[in-house]
Design a protein around this motif. Structure first.
Motif, short mmCIF file in Angstrom:
data_model
loop_
_atom_site.label_atom_id
_atom_site.label_comp_id
_atom_site.label_asym_id
_atom_site.label_seq_id
_atom_site.Cartn_x
_atom_site.Cartn_y
_atom_site.Cartn_z
N ILE A 112 0.98 -1.07 -0.02
CA ILE A 112 0.14 0.13 -0.10
C ILE A 112 0.78 1.29 0.02
CG2 ILE A 112 -1.66 1.31 1.33
CD1 ILE A 112 -3.06 -1.23 0.10
N THR A 113 0.81 1.98 -0.85
CA THR A 113 1.56 3.50 -0.99
C THR A 113 0.55 4.65 -1.46
OG1 THR A 113 3.90 4.19 -1.69
CG2 THR A 113 2.45 3.20 -3.34
N VAL A 114 1.09 5.62 -1.11
CA VAL A 114 0.49 7.05 -1.39
C VAL A 114 1.51 7.72 -2.44
CG1 VAL A 114 -0.50 9.18 -0.54
CG2 VAL A 114 -0.67 7.07 1.06
N ASN A 115 0.70 8.13 -3.52
CA ASN A 115 1.58 9.05 -4.44
C ASN A 115 0.62 9.87 -5.37
OD1 ASN A 115 3.90 10.22 -5.89
ND2 ASN A 115 4.91 8.24 -5.23
N GLU A 116 1.09 10.33 -6.23
CA GLU A 116 0.34 11.20 -7.33
C GLU A 116 -0.13 10.07 -8.31
OE1 GLU A 116 0.25 15.27 -9.94
OE2 GLU A 116 2.20 14.61 -8.79
N SER A 117 -1.46 9.95 -8.74
CA SER A 117 -1.89 9.14 -9.73
C SER A 117 -1.68 9.73 -11.12
CB SER A 117 -3.13 8.80 -9.68
OG SER A 117 -4.30 9.75 -10.02
N LEU A 118 -0.52 9.61 -11.53
CA LEU A 118 -0.16 9.73 -12.93
C LEU A 118 0.53 8.49 -13.70
CD1 LEU A 118 1.75 13.22 -12.51
CD2 LEU A 118 -0.55 12.83 -13.30
N GLU A 119 0.08 8.17 -15.13
CA GLU A 119 0.64 6.97 -15.51
C GLU A 119 1.99 6.92 -15.72
OE1 GLU A 119 0.07 5.22 -20.11
OE2 GLU A 119 -2.02 5.63 -19.02
N CYS A 120 2.73 8.11 -16.05
CA CYS A 120 4.16 8.14 -16.02
C CYS A 120 4.75 8.12 -14.88
CB CYS A 120 4.44 9.70 -16.85
SG CYS A 120 3.82 11.07 -15.76
N LEU A 121 4.07 8.53 -13.71
CA LEU A 121 4.76 8.21 -12.70
C LEU A 121 4.78 6.81 -12.00
CD1 LEU A 121 6.42 9.43 -10.11
CD2 LEU A 121 4.22 10.09 -9.23
N GLU A 122 3.62 5.91 -12.35
CA GLU A 122 3.37 4.84 -12.25
C GLU A 122 4.48 4.01 -12.80
OE1 GLU A 122 -0.46 3.79 -13.40
OE2 GLU A 122 -1.37 5.03 -11.93
N SER A 123 4.68 4.18 -14.09
CA SER A 123 5.70 3.77 -14.94
C SER A 123 6.98 3.68 -14.41
CB SER A 123 5.82 4.23 -16.27
OG SER A 123 6.54 3.73 -16.93
N ASP A 124 7.52 5.02 -13.85
CA ASP A 124 8.67 5.38 -13.29
C ASP A 124 9.09 4.47 -12.03
OD1 ASP A 124 9.48 7.34 -15.38
OD2 ASP A 124 8.81 9.01 -13.90
N ILE A 125 7.91 4.45 -11.30
CA ILE A 125 7.95 3.68 -10.05
C ILE A 125 8.25 2.20 -10.11
CG2 ILE A 125 6.68 2.92 -7.75
CD1 ILE A 125 5.40 5.80 -7.80
N GLU A 126 7.45 1.63 -11.15
CA GLU A 126 7.52 0.10 -11.55
C GLU A 126 8.94 0.01 -12.18
OE1 GLU A 126 5.45 -3.43 -14.01
OE2 GLU A 126 4.62 -1.46 -14.17
N GLU A 127 9.47 1.01 -12.88
CA GLU A 127 11.08 0.49 -13.40
C GLU A 127 11.83 0.80 -12.43
OE1 GLU A 127 14.15 0.11 -15.80
OE2 GLU A 127 11.82 -0.23 -16.34
N PHE A 128 11.72 1.66 -11.45
CA PHE A 128 12.60 1.94 -10.14
C PHE A 128 12.69 0.56 -9.57
CE2 PHE A 128 12.81 3.31 -5.64
CZ PHE A 128 13.95 3.80 -5.62
N LEU A 129 11.49 -0.03 -9.11
CA LEU A 129 11.53 -1.23 -8.33
C LEU A 129 11.89 -2.11 -9.17
CD1 LEU A 129 7.98 -0.94 -6.79
CD2 LEU A 129 10.07 -0.70 -5.48
#
Length: 142
Positions: free
Chosen positions: A49-66
């Motif tokens: 469970i995490t809290v962040n801004e819901s932007l598709e580009c940010l989701e992609s960045d987070i997934e790539e980071f992980l």
């Protein structure tokens, strides 16, 4: 007063980010609690469970980071036969990614509103799907 609710999810991908903000807000409204706290907790060790801004580009960045932090191809100790389970553990990356995102978030409720920033959304993070998942939402207050 304390109310415990559940959000049931059926994830569809191995790694997936699912917005649950509106579901959580709806459960808070249904509770009729005006002042207190809402706690959101996943019941699974390969989800977050995490809290962040819901932007598709940010989701992609987070997934790539992980993925960079926890690559699939490494020889993890957890990827071995587990006699207690009677099977091979094949989800070490799910556990590690969940460890990084955390398993919960908390928000204050004031005058019936969940106090969160305009850009804050609540994500359920799947790291070992697809699977049936449960998120606990506990609303505490008066």
């Amino acid at each position: 007063m304390v109310q415990l609710k559940q959000i049931k999810l059926l994830t569809t991908e191995y790694n997936q980010f699912i917005l649950i903000t509106e579901q959580v807000m709806g459960l808070v409204r249904e509770s009729n609690i005006k002042n207190g706290m809402v706690h959101v907790i996943t019941k699974h060790t390969t989800t977050g469970i995490t809290v962040n801004e819901s932007l598709e580009c940010l989701e992609s960045d987070i997934e790539e980071f992980l993925t960079r932090l926890v690559p699939e191809h490494l020889p993890y100790a957890h990827a071995r036969m587990l006699p207690d389970y009677g099977s091979t553990a094949g989800n070490p990356t799910g556990h590690l990614k969940a460890h990084l995102t955390g398993n919960h978030c908390h928000f204050v409720i004031s005058d019936g509103d969940v106090l969160k920033g305009d850009a804050q959304d609540i994500y359920f993070c799947e790291f070992d799907g697809p699977a049936q998942r449960t998120v606990l939402v506990q609303v505490i207050g008066e």
